[in-house]
Scaffold this motif. Structure first.
Motif: not given
Length: 267
Positions: A155-179
């Motif tokens: 979990s120390l690897v998976q969840f911070p990586l998951w949250e970081s990837l979502k934040d990066l993708w959201s920032w790239k496209q300008g809105h919160v990621v879809d499911s």
């Protein structure tokens, strides 16, 4: 965290857990048999690939629900007044607490499931009765420490990586990621975390499958890892890494994607 958010996390986590455990159960059986000390063929090969599924079906909803309720609650508490730089640490701590709580439900289910997977001729109920008769409640919690020691680094690897990837993708496209985008991030994060924690998973499997009174039955993770290294080397420590990575990558896609979608629908 508001009561409505708690209920949403509980329901979404439970639904996601049931979906992923039942869909990917055959891959989990193959992985367990590859890691079994008796070897893949003697453990059942490709026979009875759904052996132990009742245990997984019963345990998956409360297990996943307990994890996500704890994860979201701890995350909401730690987020108050914290700086953005501490966000990854918040996710790590929340995930760790979630795993400790969830393992109280997961371990008994996992013990019975894995023993059924390597004994496809025995029913789940028979294995449960045998475990309780010969080992008592303690037998159901054989491998609790090794499971927590596997799940927390995972979990120390998976969840911070998951949250970081979502934040990066959201920032790239300008809105919160879809499911579905959250699911893709979950697949990548899960596969990577699965690969690096495989030795701990092998040790956990050996401890859970060990005969009562044997060295591995004591639950000593370092001793189990040392024994595997001496007898089988690096290949033994990474036994089942391919089905584990495949199952958890697909599981991350289904689990985290389903969780996000269900939670959005409920809130």
């Amino acid at each position: 965290m508001e009561p409505r958010e708690s209920w949403a996390a509980l329901a979404a986590g439970g639904v996601a857990g049931v979906c992923v455990d039942l869909i990917l159960f055959p891959l989990d059986t193959v992985k367990t048999r590859l890691q079994s000390p008796q070897g893949f063929r003697k453990a059942g090969g490709f026979r009875g690939i759904y052996a132990g599924v009742p245990s997984a079906a019963i345990g998956s909803f409360p297990n996943a629900a307990a994890f996500f309720v704890t994860y979201e609650y701890v995350k909401s508490v730690l987020h108050r007044g914290s700086t953005p730089y501490l966000t990854p640490v918040t996710h790590m701590v929340a995930a760790s607490f979630g795993e400790v709580v969830a393992c109280l439900i997961r371990v008994p289910s996992e013990v019975i499931k894995q023993r059924a997977q390597v004994s496809p001729s025995s029913s789940t109920f028979r294995i449960l009765s045998h475990t309780l008769y010969h080992e008592g409640i303690q037998g159901l919690y054989r491998g609790y420490k090794s499971t927590v020691l596997r799940e927390i680094p995972f979990s120390l690897v998976q969840f911070p990586l998951w949250e970081s990837l979502k934040d990066l993708w959201s920032w790239k496209q300008g809105h919160v990621v879809d499911s579905w985008q959250s699911a893709v991030c979950g697949a990548f994060a899960g596969g990577f975390a699965a690969a690096v924690t495989t030795p701990l998973d092998v040790a956990k499997t050996r401890i859970m499958l060990a005969k009562a009174g044997s060295t591995n039955a004591s639950g000593n993770v370092l001793a189990a890892l040392g024994g595997i290294w001496r007898t089988q080397g690096l290949s033994g420590l990474f036994a089942g890494v391919v089905p584990r990575m495949t199952a958890i990558s697909l599981g991350g896609f289904i689990f985290l994607g389903t969780y996000e979608k269900t939670r959005q629908l409920l809130l």
